[in-house]
Design a protein around this motif. Structure first.
Motif, PDB file in Angstrom:
ATOM      1  N   LYS A  26       0.834  -1.196   0.000  1.00  0.00           N
ATOM      2  CA  LYS A  26       0.000   0.000   0.000  1.00  0.00           C
ATOM      3  C   LYS A  26       0.872   1.251   0.000  1.00  0.00           C
ATOM      4  O   LYS A  26       1.908   1.311   0.657  1.00  0.00           O
ATOM      5  CB  LYS A  26      -0.902   0.015   1.238  1.00  0.00           C
ATOM      6  N   ASN A  28       0.790   4.633   1.394  1.00  0.00           N
ATOM      7  CA  ASN A  28       0.135   5.521   2.341  1.00  0.00           C
ATOM      8  C   ASN A  28       0.885   6.838   2.511  1.00  0.00           C
ATOM      9  O   ASN A  28       0.718   7.521   3.519  1.00  0.00           O
ATOM     10  CB  ASN A  28      -0.002   4.834   3.718  1.00  0.00           C
ATOM     11  N   THR A  37      -7.738   8.217  -1.426  1.00  0.00           N
ATOM     12  CA  THR A  37      -7.807   7.592  -0.108  1.00  0.00           C
ATOM     13  C   THR A  37      -8.563   8.494   0.862  1.00  0.00           C
ATOM     14  O   THR A  37      -8.794   9.674   0.589  1.00  0.00           O
ATOM     15  CB  THR A  37      -6.399   7.350   0.457  1.00  0.00           C
ATOM     16  N   ASP A  39      -8.162  10.653   3.922  1.00  0.00           N
ATOM     17  CA  ASP A  39      -6.902  11.347   4.156  1.00  0.00           C
ATOM     18  C   ASP A  39      -7.188  12.640   4.910  1.00  0.00           C
ATOM     19  O   ASP A  39      -7.967  13.472   4.453  1.00  0.00           O
ATOM     20  CB  ASP A  39      -6.269  11.626   2.781  1.00  0.00           C
ATOM     21  N   GLY A 248      -0.303   4.504   8.803  1.00  0.00           N
ATOM     22  CA  GLY A 248      -0.998   5.479   7.974  1.00  0.00           C
ATOM     23  C   GLY A 248      -0.653   6.924   8.273  1.00  0.00           C
ATOM     24  O   GLY A 248      -1.092   7.828   7.557  1.00  0.00           O
ATOM     25  N   TRP A 277      -5.919   6.479   5.553  1.00  0.00           N
ATOM     26  CA  TRP A 277      -6.479   5.145   5.757  1.00  0.00           C
ATOM     27  C   TRP A 277      -7.424   4.840   4.603  1.00  0.00           C
ATOM     28  O   TRP A 277      -7.780   5.710   3.820  1.00  0.00           O
ATOM     29  CB  TRP A 277      -7.201   5.059   7.089  1.00  0.00           C
TER      30      TRP A 277
END
Length: 278
Positions: A26, A28, A37, A39, A248, A277
């Motif tokens: 991922k 992030n 996302t 955010d 995250g 996330w």
């Protein structure tokens, strides 16, 4: 009993390995404009204006989210419904500002004054129109609303800005990203005394380091003011890293410098905290 414990322990180890592997894949970092996302960001920018004309400090609160999943949940539809897929195609951003402006110049209506208050609020919608392994095309529209508590703290007008990003993953090596962008700003109600007609060209280079644990951004920008025939330019460099203890979450620092006689500032520096996330 021992065999049962050994069996469950094996399952836990395999699941943990899969979770760690999926987390490594991922991104992030929040550095890819085509990665939609959930955010939340808090950041502050300080800058020194050219020719010792003053300085400012702007505090930002920003929230981003993919559009489709929320619509699907609110509608109560099944997981395979088209509304769920909208989250991969559409991303939104809402941003708020609070600004402290210190004007040292003896010229102008607001000479030698300090102004503090709420700045303009903006809302952006992006659409992933095309995606392949080599190129992603992301058009969008950004609207800035005249919410500033004082006219020096914003555009003093409602502004629309069509936007277009081209994202080229891996163009400059593994973990790299080149995402040039173009944005045209124009006022909706500023009138002749506050006319806004501006093109902004953003050359955006990203390198993910340490398997995505850190990143480096080099971001040259050129602004073409069609109303005043000025060409402000700047370059900013960003370094950020993920907070391992807080999945995250990341922090970054972004110093920059203005370029040329029409530069927007002599120097600036931005500090930020992001929570991402899915």
């Amino acid at each position: 009993m021992k065999q049962l414990r050994r069996y469950f322990l094996t399952i836990i180890v395999v699941l943990a390995a899969n979770v760690c592997h999926s987390q490594e894949k991922k991104d992030n970092t929040g550095t890819n404009p085509a990665n939609f996302t959930y955010d939340t960001r808090f950041y502050s920018e300080m800058a020194e204006l050219p020719n010792a004309a003053g300085s400012y400090l702007t505090n930002f609160f920003e929230f981003r989210w993919p559009l489709g999943k929320d619509l699907a949940k609110a509608s109560g539809v099944e997981n395979d419904h088209m509304l769920n897929n909208l989250g991969k195609k559409f991303g939104t951003r809402m941003r708020f500002r609070y600004k402290d402006l210190n004007i040292n110049s003896p010229e102008g209506a607001f000479s030698n004054s300090n102004v503090s208050g709420i700045g303009d609020m903006d809302l952006r919608l992006l659409w992933m129109a095309y995606a392949s392994s080599k190129m992603i095309i992301v058009p969008g529209l950004e609207a800035t609303f005249n919410t500033a508590s004082h006219e020096t703290l914003g555009f003093n007008a409602n502004v629309l800005a069509p936007t277009l990003f081209f994202v080229f993953p891996g163009l400059l090596g593994k973990g790299s990203l080149f995402a040039p962008g173009y944005q045209y700003l124009f006022d909706m109600d500023g009138g002749d005394n506050n006319k806004i007609s501006r093109s902004q060209i953003d050359l955006y280079f990203v390198w993910l380091l340490g398997k995505g644990a850190n990143w480096l951004i080099i971001d040259p920008q050129v602004i073409v003011d069609h109303d005043t025939d000025k060409f402000p330019a700047l370059v900013e460099v960003e370094y950020g890293y993920m907070i391992k203890a807080l999945p995250g979450a990341s922090v970054y620092v972004r110093p920059g410098a203005g370029i040329g006689s029409d530069r927007p500032y002599d120097w600036n520096c931005e500090f930020g905290l992001k929570f991402i996330w899915r």
